[in-house]
Design a protein around this motif. Structure first.
Motif, PDB file in Angstrom:
ATOM      1  N   LYS A  37     -31.157 -36.115  30.724  1.00 18.07           N
ATOM      2  CA  LYS A  37     -31.871 -36.579  29.095  1.00 18.07           C
ATOM      3  C   LYS A  37     -32.615 -37.526  29.309  1.00 18.07           C
ATOM      4  CE  LYS A  37     -30.403 -40.775  27.157  1.00 18.07           C
ATOM      5  NZ  LYS A  37     -30.710 -40.585  25.364  1.00 18.07           N
ATOM      6  N   ASP A  38     -33.301 -37.562  30.809  1.00 16.62           N
ATOM      7  CA  ASP A  38     -34.780 -38.360  30.296  1.00 16.62           C
ATOM      8  C   ASP A  38     -35.718 -37.136  30.288  1.00 16.62           C
ATOM      9  OD1 ASP A  38     -36.548 -40.211  30.789  1.00 16.62           O
ATOM     10  OD2 ASP A  38     -36.580 -39.546  32.458  1.00 16.62           O
ATOM     11  N   SER A  39     -35.832 -36.007  30.943  1.00 17.02           N
ATOM     12  CA  SER A  39     -36.097 -35.163  30.609  1.00 17.02           C
ATOM     13  C   SER A  39     -35.987 -34.574  29.432  1.00 17.02           C
ATOM     14  CB  SER A  39     -36.151 -33.366  32.032  1.00 17.02           C
ATOM     15  OG  SER A  39     -35.791 -34.341  33.223  1.00 17.02           O
ATOM     16  N   LEU A  40     -34.745 -34.008  29.228  1.00 17.67           N
ATOM     17  CA  LEU A  40     -35.375 -33.507  27.495  1.00 17.67           C
ATOM     18  C   LEU A  40     -35.662 -34.656  26.896  1.00 17.67           C
ATOM     19  CD1 LEU A  40     -31.812 -31.690  28.066  1.00 17.67           C
ATOM     20  CD2 LEU A  40     -33.840 -30.751  28.356  1.00 17.67           C
ATOM     21  N   ASP A  41     -35.250 -35.345  26.626  1.00 16.48           N
ATOM     22  CA  ASP A  41     -35.488 -36.974  25.548  1.00 16.48           C
ATOM     23  C   ASP A  41     -37.640 -36.564  25.977  1.00 16.48           C
ATOM     24  OD1 ASP A  41     -33.286 -37.315  24.463  1.00 16.48           O
ATOM     25  OD2 ASP A  41     -33.333 -39.311  26.139  1.00 16.48           O
ATOM     26  N   PHE A  97     -22.624 -24.482  29.827  1.00 20.64           N
ATOM     27  CA  PHE A  97     -21.762 -25.086  30.334  1.00 20.64           C
ATOM     28  C   PHE A  97     -22.917 -25.622  32.008  1.00 20.64           C
ATOM     29  CE2 PHE A  97     -17.854 -23.547  29.051  1.00 20.64           C
ATOM     30  CZ  PHE A  97     -17.192 -24.407  28.647  1.00 20.64           C
ATOM     31  N   LEU A  98     -23.094 -26.663  32.802  1.00 22.86           N
ATOM     32  CA  LEU A  98     -23.548 -27.094  33.508  1.00 22.86           C
ATOM     33  C   LEU A  98     -22.358 -27.746  35.208  1.00 22.86           C
ATOM     34  CD1 LEU A  98     -26.285 -27.767  34.274  1.00 22.86           C
ATOM     35  CD2 LEU A  98     -25.528 -29.674  33.441  1.00 22.86           C
ATOM     36  N   THR A  99     -22.042 -26.946  35.873  1.00 16.67           N
ATOM     37  CA  THR A  99     -20.732 -26.732  36.953  1.00 16.67           C
ATOM     38  C   THR A  99     -21.651 -26.732  38.653  1.00 16.67           C
ATOM     39  OG1 THR A  99     -18.935 -26.712  37.926  1.00 16.67           O
ATOM     40  CG2 THR A  99     -20.286 -24.683  36.235  1.00 16.67           C
ATOM     41  N   ALA A 100     -20.901 -27.528  38.906  1.00 14.27           N
ATOM     42  CA  ALA A 100     -21.044 -27.013  40.969  1.00 14.27           C
ATOM     43  C   ALA A 100     -20.417 -25.599  41.271  1.00 14.27           C
ATOM     44  CB  ALA A 100     -20.778 -28.771  41.625  1.00 14.27           C
ATOM     45  N   LYS A 101     -19.543 -25.659  40.280  1.00 13.91           N
ATOM     46  CA  LYS A 101     -18.716 -23.835  40.356  1.00 13.91           C
ATOM     47  C   LYS A 101     -19.188 -22.787  40.717  1.00 13.91           C
ATOM     48  CE  LYS A 101     -13.625 -25.782  38.902  1.00 13.91           C
ATOM     49  NZ  LYS A 101     -12.602 -25.017  39.099  1.00 13.91           N
ATOM     50  N   SER A 102     -18.869 -21.821  40.799  1.00 15.55           N
ATOM     51  CA  SER A 102     -19.998 -20.820  41.168  1.00 15.55           C
ATOM     52  C   SER A 102     -18.800 -18.997  41.126  1.00 15.55           C
ATOM     53  CB  SER A 102     -20.800 -19.768  42.494  1.00 15.55           C
ATOM     54  OG  SER A 102     -20.111 -20.649  44.070  1.00 15.55           O
ATOM     55  N   PRO A 122     -26.962 -26.581  42.403  1.00 13.41           N
ATOM     56  CA  PRO A 122     -28.065 -27.418  41.717  1.00 13.41           C
ATOM     57  C   PRO A 122     -29.350 -25.713  41.323  1.00 13.41           C
ATOM     58  CG  PRO A 122     -28.874 -26.745  44.175  1.00 13.41           C
ATOM     59  CD  PRO A 122     -27.384 -26.156  43.652  1.00 13.41           C
ATOM     60  N   PHE A 123     -30.128 -26.574  39.950  1.00 17.44           N
ATOM     61  CA  PHE A 123     -30.770 -26.218  39.133  1.00 17.44           C
ATOM     62  C   PHE A 123     -32.153 -26.679  39.213  1.00 17.44           C
ATOM     63  CE2 PHE A 123     -27.991 -28.386  36.910  1.00 17.44           C
ATOM     64  CZ  PHE A 123     -29.078 -29.212  36.248  1.00 17.44           C
ATOM     65  N   SER A 124     -33.196 -26.158  38.008  1.00 17.19           N
ATOM     66  CA  SER A 124     -34.649 -26.042  38.219  1.00 17.19           C
ATOM     67  C   SER A 124     -34.204 -26.925  36.926  1.00 17.19           C
ATOM     68  CB  SER A 124     -35.586 -24.995  38.326  1.00 17.19           C
ATOM     69  OG  SER A 124     -36.150 -25.349  37.061  1.00 17.19           O
ATOM     70  N   ILE A 125     -34.794 -28.160  36.688  1.00 18.79           N
ATOM     71  CA  ILE A 125     -34.993 -28.671  35.609  1.00 18.79           C
ATOM     72  C   ILE A 125     -35.434 -28.015  34.335  1.00 18.79           C
ATOM     73  CG2 ILE A 125     -36.781 -30.365  35.760  1.00 18.79           C
ATOM     74  CD1 ILE A 125     -33.308 -31.332  33.712  1.00 18.79           C
ATOM     75  N   GLU A 126     -37.071 -27.323  34.968  1.00 17.69           N
ATOM     76  CA  GLU A 126     -37.705 -27.099  34.027  1.00 17.69           C
ATOM     77  C   GLU A 126     -37.405 -25.160  33.242  1.00 17.69           C
ATOM     78  OE1 GLU A 126     -40.435 -27.491  32.727  1.00 17.69           O
ATOM     79  OE2 GLU A 126     -40.408 -29.517  33.899  1.00 17.69           O
ATOM     80  N   GLU A 127     -36.504 -24.912  34.139  1.00 16.84           N
ATOM     81  CA  GLU A 127     -35.904 -23.906  34.157  1.00 16.84           C
ATOM     82  C   GLU A 127     -35.077 -23.845  33.058  1.00 16.84           C
ATOM     83  OE1 GLU A 127     -33.246 -19.630  35.499  1.00 16.84           O
ATOM     84  OE2 GLU A 127     -34.430 -21.327  37.307  1.00 16.84           O
ATOM     85  N   PHE A 128     -34.194 -25.211  33.172  1.00 21.66           N
ATOM     86  CA  PHE A 128     -33.207 -25.476  32.514  1.00 21.66           C
ATOM     87  C   PHE A 128     -33.745 -25.763  30.978  1.00 21.66           C
ATOM     88  CE2 PHE A 128     -29.539 -28.998  30.722  1.00 21.66           C
ATOM     89  CZ  PHE A 128     -28.568 -27.867  30.825  1.00 21.66           C
ATOM     90  N   GLU A 133     -34.215 -24.051  24.989  1.00 24.30           N
ATOM     91  CA  GLU A 133     -35.302 -23.684  24.320  1.00 24.30           C
ATOM     92  C   GLU A 133     -35.171 -21.790  23.171  1.00 24.30           C
ATOM     93  OE1 GLU A 133     -39.488 -23.581  25.265  1.00 24.30           O
ATOM     94  OE2 GLU A 133     -39.865 -25.611  23.975  1.00 24.30           O
ATOM     95  N   ALA A 134     -34.843 -21.967  24.235  1.00 29.66           N
ATOM     96  CA  ALA A 134     -33.928 -20.008  24.089  1.00 29.66           C
ATOM     97  C   ALA A 134     -32.951 -19.776  23.459  1.00 29.66           C
ATOM     98  CB  ALA A 134     -34.040 -19.219  25.679  1.00 29.66           C
ATOM     99  N   ILE A 135     -31.955 -20.786  23.661  1.00 28.20           N
ATOM    100  CA  ILE A 135     -31.045 -21.112  22.792  1.00 28.20           C
ATOM    101  C   ILE A 135     -30.922 -21.733  21.195  1.00 28.20           C
ATOM    102  CG2 ILE A 135     -28.500 -22.302  22.955  1.00 28.20           C
ATOM    103  CD1 ILE A 135     -28.673 -21.512  25.427  1.00 28.20           C
ATOM    104  N   LEU A 136     -31.906 -22.794  22.355  1.00 32.86           N
ATOM    105  CA  LEU A 136     -31.856 -23.705  20.532  1.00 32.86           C
ATOM    106  C   LEU A 136     -33.024 -22.673  19.564  1.00 32.86           C
ATOM    107  CD1 LEU A 136     -32.599 -26.974  21.526  1.00 32.86           C
ATOM    108  CD2 LEU A 136     -31.097 -26.535  19.942  1.00 32.86           C
ATOM    109  N   LYS A 137     -33.501 -21.721  19.897  1.00 38.27           N
ATOM    110  CA  LYS A 137     -34.417 -21.139  18.886  1.00 38.27           C
ATOM    111  C   LYS A 137     -33.428 -19.571  18.182  1.00 38.27           C
ATOM    112  CE  LYS A 137     -39.067 -18.296  18.641  1.00 38.27           C
ATOM    113  NZ  LYS A 137     -39.810 -17.012  19.502  1.00 38.27           N
TER     114      LYS A 137
END
Length: 252
Positions: A37-41, A97-102, A122-128, A133-137
Motif C-alpha cells: 500500500k505504501d509503495s503504490l500510494d 493474484f498475489l500468493t506464495a503458492k507456485s 517474494p517479488f520485486s515491488i518495482e517490477e510489481f 501499470e501495464a494492466i491499468l493502461k
C-alpha cells in the motif's frame, strides 16, 4: 519541439487518469500489506487495504475499484472464491493474484477464476508496479474503446465493450481474456495463429503454466462457439490454432 508537445500532453493526461484510479488490496499479512500500500500510494495510486476475503467482498460492493489485488490464502474467504464472486458482478475489473503458492495447478485455477495476472512471493515491488501499470493502461485503453465495437462472423457476434458473445442465438458473457482471445480469432479467421502470438500478446508470458492455462481458455471458447456450426477452432499440433469458417470445415 512543436510536433512532440501534443504527444507529451496526451501522455500526461493518460498518466494522470491512471493515477486517479483506485486499487483494492486484500492481503492478510499486515506487514506486506502495508509495504504494498505504501509503495503504490507513493506511486500516485489510491490503495485501500483489507485483511480478509469477507472484508474485500463487502468493500467491492460498496466501492468502485479499477483493479483488485488478491492474496489467495485469506481468512474467511480465499482469494480464488473472492475473485469468482467479483466476476459475478463485474467482468471488466482487472484482478491480480498475489500468493506464495507456485504450483502450476494453483496458477491455472487462478486464471480460470478470471485473473489477469499472477505474482508469486517474494517479488520485486518495482517490477510489481510496472506490471500493474501495464494492466491499468490496457484497462484504460479498453475503457476508451467505442461502446459499439462489434465483430461479426458467420452466425456469431462479439460485443467487445460488453464482453457479450452471441453464437447462433446463444448468448454468453465472457471474461476479459476470453474476449481478447476471441477477438484474435475473429480478426484472423482462416489463418494459422501461433501459440506464441496468443501467449505474448494477451498474457505477455510464454511460460509453461501460462501455456496450459491458455489451453483451458481455448477449450471454453470451443464450447461457446459450438452452437454456430459455421465456426470451429482447430488445433495445429505443436504450432497453434486456426478458426475455420464455413466451406473450410468441409475440406478436412
Amino acid at each position: 519541439m512543436e510536433r512532440t508537445e501534443p504527444r507529451n500532453r496526451s501522455k500526461n493526461i493518460v498518466t494522470e487518469m491512471m493515477k486517479q484510479r483506485e486499487i483494492m488490496l486484500v492481503e492478510d499479512d499486515e506487514s506486506l500489506g502495508f509495504l504494498i500500500k505504501d509503495s503504490l500510494d507513493a506511486h500516485g495510486w489510491k490503495v485501500k487495504h483489507y485483511s480478509s476475503g469477507e472484508q474485500g467482498l463487502t468493500a467491492f460492493h460498496n466501492n468502485q475499484f479499477d483493479l483488485c489485488i488478491l492474496d489467495i490464502m485469506l481468512p474467511q474467504q480465499d482469494g480464488i472464491s473472492l475473485a469468482t464472486e467479483i466476476r459475478r458482478y463485474n467482468q471488466h475489473v482487472p484482478i491480480v493474484f498475489l500468493t506464495a503458492k507456485s504450483q502450476t495447478e494453483d496458477r491455472i485455477r487462478g486464471f480460470q477464476s478470471g485473473a489477469d495476472d499472477y505474482v508469486c512471493k517474494p517479488f520485486s515491488i518495482e517490477e510489481f508496479k510496472y506490471r500493474l501499470e501495464a494492466i491499468l493502461k490496457r484497462s484504460h485503453e479498453d475503457d476508451t474503446t467505442s461502446k459499439h465495437s462489434v465483430l461479426k462472423l458467420a452466425n456469431t457476434t462479439l460485443d467487445i465493450h460488453n464482453l457479450l458473445l452471441n453464437a447462433n442465438g446463444t448468448t454468453t458473457r465472457l471474461t476479459h481474456k476470453e474476449c481478447k482471445l476471441l477477438q484474435l480469432f475473429l480478426r484472423h479467421a482462416g489463418k494459422l495463429i501461433e501459440r506464441e502470438v496468443f501467449l505474448k500478446s494477451i498474457w505477455e508470458d510464454d511460460g509453461f503454466f501460462v501455456a496450459r492455462s491458455m489451453d483451458v481458455f481455448i477449450s471454453k471458447l470451443r464450447k461457446y462457439l459450438s452452437t454456430d456450426k459455421q465456426l470451429r477452432i482447430e488445433n495445429v499440433r505443436g504450432v497453434g490454432y486456426i478458426l475455420k469458417v464455413g466451406m473450410e470445415l468441409m475440406v478436412d
